[in-house]
Scaffold this motif. Structure first.
Motif, mmCIF file in Angstrom:
data_model
loop_
_atom_site.group_PDB
_atom_site.id
_atom_site.type_symbol
_atom_site.label_atom_id
_atom_site.label_comp_id
_atom_site.label_asym_id
_atom_site.label_seq_id
_atom_site.Cartn_x
_atom_site.Cartn_y
_atom_site.Cartn_z
ATOM 1 N N THR A 50 -18.729 -70.537 -125.795
ATOM 2 C CA THR A 50 -17.607 -70.046 -126.576
ATOM 3 C C THR A 50 -16.832 -71.232 -127.145
ATOM 4 O O THR A 50 -16.445 -72.130 -126.413
ATOM 5 C CB THR A 50 -16.680 -69.186 -125.696
ATOM 6 O OG1 THR A 50 -17.411 -68.037 -125.270
ATOM 7 C CG2 THR A 50 -15.454 -68.732 -126.470
ATOM 8 N N ASP A 81 -15.661 -65.246 -138.708
ATOM 9 C CA ASP A 81 -16.624 -64.201 -138.354
ATOM 10 C C ASP A 81 -17.984 -64.488 -138.999
ATOM 11 O O ASP A 81 -19.038 -64.306 -138.372
ATOM 12 C CB ASP A 81 -16.118 -62.830 -138.811
ATOM 13 C CG ASP A 81 -15.015 -62.311 -137.900
ATOM 14 O OD1 ASP A 81 -14.866 -62.885 -136.803
ATOM 15 O OD2 ASP A 81 -14.297 -61.370 -138.292
ATOM 16 N N LYS A 114 -19.642 -67.322 -137.224
ATOM 17 C CA LYS A 114 -20.136 -66.866 -135.918
ATOM 18 C C LYS A 114 -21.463 -66.134 -136.098
ATOM 19 O O LYS A 114 -22.409 -66.348 -135.335
ATOM 20 C CB LYS A 114 -19.084 -65.939 -135.294
ATOM 21 C CG LYS A 114 -19.288 -65.659 -133.843
ATOM 22 C CD LYS A 114 -18.033 -65.116 -133.205
ATOM 23 C CE LYS A 114 -17.639 -63.764 -133.742
ATOM 24 N NZ LYS A 114 -16.415 -63.238 -133.110
ATOM 25 N N LYS A 160 -25.137 -67.415 -134.461
ATOM 26 C CA LYS A 160 -25.175 -66.631 -133.214
ATOM 27 C C LYS A 160 -26.205 -67.153 -132.222
ATOM 28 O O LYS A 160 -26.134 -66.865 -131.032
ATOM 29 C CB LYS A 160 -25.373 -65.145 -133.504
ATOM 30 C CG LYS A 160 -26.610 -64.791 -134.242
ATOM 31 C CD LYS A 160 -26.587 -63.311 -134.572
ATOM 32 C CE LYS A 160 -27.786 -62.981 -135.441
ATOM 33 N NZ LYS A 160 -27.678 -61.655 -136.013
ATOM 34 N N ASP A 210 -19.599 -66.892 -128.867
ATOM 35 C CA ASP A 210 -18.372 -66.337 -129.439
ATOM 36 C C ASP A 210 -17.465 -67.473 -129.908
ATOM 37 O O ASP A 210 -17.630 -68.629 -129.506
ATOM 38 C CB ASP A 210 -17.646 -65.506 -128.363
ATOM 39 C CG ASP A 210 -16.593 -64.583 -128.965
ATOM 40 O OD1 ASP A 210 -16.572 -64.435 -130.213
ATOM 41 O OD2 ASP A 210 -15.786 -64.046 -128.199
ATOM 42 N N ILE A 211 -16.511 -67.118 -130.769
ATOM 43 C CA ILE A 211 -15.456 -68.071 -131.131
ATOM 44 C C ILE A 211 -14.130 -67.451 -130.712
ATOM 45 O O ILE A 211 -13.764 -66.358 -131.162
ATOM 46 C CB ILE A 211 -15.448 -68.367 -132.651
ATOM 47 C CG1 ILE A 211 -16.749 -69.060 -133.052
ATOM 48 C CG2 ILE A 211 -14.246 -69.243 -133.010
ATOM 49 C CD1 ILE A 211 -16.850 -69.409 -134.520
#
Lengths: 465, 311
Positions: free
Chosen positions: A35, A55, A58, A62, A67-68
Motif C-alpha cells: 500500500t 484511481d 492504481k 494493480k 492499494d493507494i
C-alpha cells in the motif's frame, strides 16, 4: 498454584497478542504491504481531479501495488499533521514539500534524493520550468543547485481578476488584457464601480476587496520595495518605497473608499464579497480558476487581468509552487517515483490536471511543450478557462508588463516574522496605529527579532547536521 | 477488622487466603491497564514535552542537537504576547461564575413540577452535546457585524448599529464570554439540578417552621448544600478555561484584531505549529500545566472553608 499458572497463561496470551499486533503493524508500515501512502492538501476541485488520477494510476499498476492510501487535508492543517507524522517517524511515501521547507527536510533526513532515482528510471525533467525546478535543488548549503528532492506539482501564480457583470452594470470598459492600469487609473475605475446598487443609502458594491495576506505584496514589489533585503535576513519595511506602497494601498480604503471598511471585512470577508458579486476586482490563483469557472460557486462572467502598477511601471504578483517528494524511509520508492512522475511530468497527467482532456482545470500545464497547446485549447473552448490566459503565463514566465516572483517568506525558516506584519495590517485597518510611521516603527524591530531567531535556529541546525 | 486491614496491608499479607491473593493479582492486572495507558499517553508526553522545552526543536530538527537549557523559559517570562494571552484567558474565566449563578438559578426554577420541565432540561443541555466547532461557527454569525442576530435586534430596538463583536478588541472578549457561558450552561444546570434534588425536603420544612423566608432558605440551605457541585464546576471550569482553543480558532481569524481574542493555548499552538517553534510551545505548555496545577491545588486546599456536604 493453579491460579498462578492460569494467570501466567493469561499474561503470556496478552503479551503474545501484543507481539502479534506489533508484527502486523510493522508489516503495515514496512515492506510486506504493497500500500502506497500519499498525503497531500488540496481544495475540492483539485481533490476531484487528483482522486480520479490516483484511481487511474492504481488500476494501471494493480500488479505492483495493492492499494493507494490517499489522505487529503486542507492547507491550514497540512503542516500540523505532517509535523506529527515526522515526530512519530511515520511519514507517508509521498507528500508535499514547499520551497521554504526543502533545506530543513533534507538536512534532517526526511526526503529522498530523487536525482539517482530519476536517472535509474530514465525520467527527464528538461521539459519542466527550470526556475521552478531550482526551488527543489539543494547542495547542502543553498537552494537552487545540487541534487533534486521534489518534482513540482505546479508552477502557480496569483493573478488578478475582474467581474465582467459588475463592469457592465456600471458601464465601465473592461481592463486591457495586455496593459496593466496605473494606480491612478485603477482608483478611477474602482470609484466608478463603487456604488449603492439598491439605493438604501449604504454602499453595497465596491471597486475591489483585499485580503492583505495575499494582495499587498503586489503593491510593494511594483513600487520597487520588498519585505526583506536580498539576503532574506534583514527586514526592510521602513524604506520610502515600502511606506509609499503602504500608503497607496491603505488610501484605497481610507481616502478613496473603494474597498469595504475593516468592519465590513470582518462581517463578510473579501473573498466572500467577491463570490457574492459585490466587488469589481479580486485575485484568482491558478488553483482558483476551476472554482470561479463553476457557476455553482461563482455565477458571474469574469476574466483575468493585471494588478495595477506603481512606480516601477510593471505589474507584479507572487508565484508559488509546491513539490511532490518521497520519504527517505519509504520502501516503495520506485512506485512512489512513478506516481509523482505521473502527477508532475507525464503529458497525459498534465492534460488531465490542466483540463485539456475535458476535466476541470486545476492548474496550467507543468510541461513547457504543452503551454501552446493549452492556450489553443482555451481559445477553442476545449478547456473551460478565462480568455485572458496570457496574464497567467506572463506572471509565471515573466514579461515586460508583468512579473511574478516568489515571496520572501519562501526563503526564510519560518513565517512568524511576516505573520506579525499581517496582524499589524489588520490592526492598522482597525485604527490601532496613528500613522504609517508608527506602524512601521512598531513592527520592524519585532519582525527583525523574530527573523533573527528563526535564522539562528536554522543555522544551528545546519551546523549541527 | 476491615479498617485495620486497609491501614496495614503488609502485616496481613502472610495471612491472606488463596482467594484474596488471587483477587489481588487480578486487581493488579486490571490496574495495570490504566497505569500503562497513563504512562504511554500522559507521563511520556509530559517528559517528552519537558525535554523538548529545553531545546530549539522545530518539529523537523533534532531535539538533542538543539539543546538550549532553560532559555525558552527565560524568554517566556519577558514575552509580552504570552502575558497578554494569559490575561485574555483569565478574562474569559469571568464566564465561570456567571455560568454558575445562571445555572443555579435556572436549576432552581426547573426543580419543581412545572409543565414541560423535561423538554426545558433537554433544551438547555443540547448546547453541551453539540459539536463545539459547529456551534462556534453559528455563533460567529450571531455576532456578525452586518448580518448578525444581535446587531439586528440592537438596530431594531435602538435604531443604531451594534458593536463590532468579533472585530473590536474589547467586544470580542464579551462575545467569547457570552458564547462560552451559553455552551457550558447545560452542564451547570444538570449538575445543580442533581445537587438540589439531593437536599432533603425536611431542611426547608424546618426552616419554614422557624420563620425563614424563601431567600433565607436559599442562601442558608440551598447554596451551602450545593457547594460540592459549585466546587466541581469551579475546578473543571478553571481547568477548561485555561485550555480554551477551538472557540478562538473558529470564531476569529489569526487570534483576532491585535491578537485580542487569543488565549494562551491558541498562542501555544500558533508558536508550535504555525511558527515551527515546538520547543518554545512545549515550554509554554509546561508553564501552563504548572499554573493549572497550582490553581487547582489552591482550590482543593481552600475547599474545607466553604464546601459543605449533607452528611
Amino acid at each position: 498454584m493453579k491460579t498462578s499458572r492460569s494467570l501466567k497463561r493469561i499474561v503470556c496470551l496478552f503479551l503474545g497478542a501484543v507481539l502479534a499486533l506489533g508484527c502486523l503493524s510493522a508489516c503495515g508500515s514496512g515492506g510486506g504491504s504493497k500500500t502506497l501512502k500519499v498525503f497531500l492538501y488540496m481544495n475540492d476541485h483539485e481533490q476531484e481531479v487528483y482522486t480520479a488520477m490516483i484511481d487511474k494510476f492504481k488500476e494501471e499498476h494493480k500488479d505492483e501495488i495493492d492499494d493507494i492510501d490517499f489522505q487529503i487535508t486542507t492547507q491550514d492543517q497540512y503542516n500540523t499533521t505532517l509535523t506529527g507524522m515526522m515526530t512519530a517517524n511515520d511519514l507517508p511515501d509521498v507528500f508535499y514539500v514547499g520551497p521554504a521547507a526543502v533545506k530543513s527536510y533534507v538536512d534532517n533526513g526526511y526526503v529522498a534524493d530523487l536525482t539517482p532515482l530519476l536517472q535509474e528510471a530514465g525520467i527527464s525533467t528538461d521539459d519542466l520550468p527550470q526556475n521552478t525546478l531550482n526551488f527543489y535543488k539543494y547542495d547542502g548549503t543553498s537552494i537552487g543547485s545540487g541534487e533534486l528532492y521534489a518534482l513540482p506539482k505546479d508552477a502557480s501564480t496569483f493573478a488578478y481578476a475582474y467581474n465582467k457583470d459588475v463592469f457592465d452594470k456600471a458601464g465601465v470598459p473592461y481592463p486591457d488584457p495586455e496593459k496593466p492600469y496605473t494606480y491612478e487609473e485603477f482608483v478611477d475605475v474602482c470609484q466608478k464601480l463603487t456604488m449603492d446598487t439598491d439605493q438604501d443609502g449604504e454602499i453595497d458594491q465596491w471597486g475591489a476587496s483585499f485580503a492583505d495576506l495575499y494582495m499587498f505584496q503586489q503593491y510593494v514589489y511594483s513600487n520597487g520595495a520588498g519585505f526583506l533585503d536580498e539576503t532574506n535576513r534583514t527586514v526592510t519595511i521602513d524604506t520610502p518605497e515600502f511606506k509609499e506602497a503602504l500608503e497607496k494601498y491603505f488610501d484605497l480604503t481610507f481616502k478613496y473608499g473603494v474597498t469595504p471598511t475593516y468592519e465590513q471585512d470582518v462581517a463578510l470577508g473579501p473573498y466572500q464579497r467577491w463570490i457574492a458579486g459585490q466587488t469589481g476586482f479580486y485575485a484568482a490563483g491558478t488553483w482558483d480558476v476551476a472554482s470561479f469557472m463553476d457557476p455553482n460557486t461563482f455565477p458571474y462572467n469574469w476574466d483575468l487581468c493585471y494588478y495595477p502598477t506603481l512606480s516601477t511601471g510593471v505589474s507584479y504578483t507572487w508565484n508559488g509552487t509546491v513539490g511532490f517528494c518521497i520519504s527517505a524511509t519509504s520502501e516503495k520508492k520506485d512506485i512512489a517515483l512513478e506516481l509523482i512522475n505521473y502527477l508532475s511530468t507525464d503529458p497525459e497527467g498534465q492534460k488531465q490536471l490542466s483540463g485539456m482532456d475535458g476535466s476541470s482545470s486545476v492548474q496550467v500545464p507543468n510541461l513547457q511543450s504543452l503551454q501552446d497547446d493549452f492556450k489553443a485549447a482555451v481559445a477553442d473552448g476545449t478547456v473551460t478557462y478565462p480568455s485572458n490566459v496570457d496574464v497567467i503565463f506572463n506572471y509565471i514566465n515573466g514579461s515586460d508588463v508583468a512579473v511574478g516572483r516568489m515571496q520572501e517568506s519562501d526563503y526564510t525558516p519560518n513565517n512568524e516574522w511576516i505573520s506579525m506584519f499581517w496582524e499589524g495590517m489588520t490592526a492598522y485597518r482597525s485604527g490601532s496605529y496613528a500613522s504609517i510611521d508608527d506602524f512601521v516603527n512598531d513592527l520592524k524591530p519585532k519582525m527583525q527579532e523574530s527573523l533573527d531567531k528563526a535564522w539562528e535556529t536554522a543555522d544551528a541546525g545546519t551546523n549541527a547536521g | 477488622m476491615a479498617a485495620s486491614t486497609a491501614a496495614n496491608p503488609a502485616k496481613t499479607k502472610p495471612h491472606m487466603s488463596q482467594m484474596a491473593l488471587q483477587e489481588q493479582r487480578w486487581g493488579r492486572l486490571f490496574v495495570a491497564a490504566p497505569f500503562i495507558g497513563f504512562c504511554l499517553f500522559s507521563a511520556f508526553p509530559i517528559v517528552f514535552a519537558f525535554v523538548a522545552s529545553l531545546s530549539n526543536w522545530t518539529g523537523t530538527n533534532s531535539i538533542l542537537n538543539n539543546f538550549i537549557g532553560f532559555k525558552n523559559y527565560a524568554e517566556l517570562l519577558t514575552d509580552a504576547r504570552f502575558w497578554k494571552t494569559m490575561g485574555t484567558t483569565v478574562i474569559y474565566m469571568i464566564g465561570i461564575p456567571i455560568g454558575m449563578v445562571l445555572g443555579l438559578l435556572i436549576a432552581t426554577a426547573m426543580n419543581r413540577k412545572i409543565p414541560g420541565v423535561k423538554i426545558l432540561r433537554t433544551m438547555y443541555y443540547v448546547p453541551v452535546i453539540s459539536s463545539l466547532v459547529a456551534v462556534a461557527i453559528l455563533w460567529a454569525w450571531v455576532f456578525n457585524y452586518d448580518y448578525g442576530l444581535f446587531n439586528i435586534i440592537i438596530k431594531a430596538i435602538s435604531g443604531g448599529k451594534g458593536p463590532n463583536w468579533l472585530g473590536d478588541e474589547t467586544w470580542v472578549k464579551v462575545a467569547m464570554i457570552i458564547f462560552m457561558t451559553w455552551k457550558g450552561l447545560g452542564t451547570s444546570i444538570i449538575l445543580y439540578l442533581s445537587g438540589l434534588q439531593n437536599i432533603p425536603r425536611d431542611y426547608y420544612e424546618a426552616a419554614t417552621i422557624d420563620g425563614a423566608n424563601g431567600w433565607q432558605a436559599f442562601r442558608n440551605i440551598t447554596i451551602p448544600l450545593v457547594s460540592p457541585v459549585t466546587f466541581y464546576l469551579l475546578i473543571t471550569g478553571i481547568i477548561g478555561g485555561f485550555q480554551v482553543f477551538v472557540e478562538v480558532s473558529v470564531m476569529v481569524s489569526n487570534g483576532g484584531t491585535n491578537y485580542s481574542a487569543a488565549t494562551v493555548v491558541y498562542y501555544l499552538w500558533d508558536k508550535a505549529f504555525k511558527s515551527q517553534q515546538m520547543g518554545y510551545g512545549s515550554a509554554m505548555a509546561f508553564i501552563l500545566a504548572i499554573i493549572i496545577f497550582i490553581v487547582t491545588a489552591i482550590n482543593f486546599y481552600g475547599q474545607d472553608k466553604w464546601v459543605k456536604t449533607i452528611d
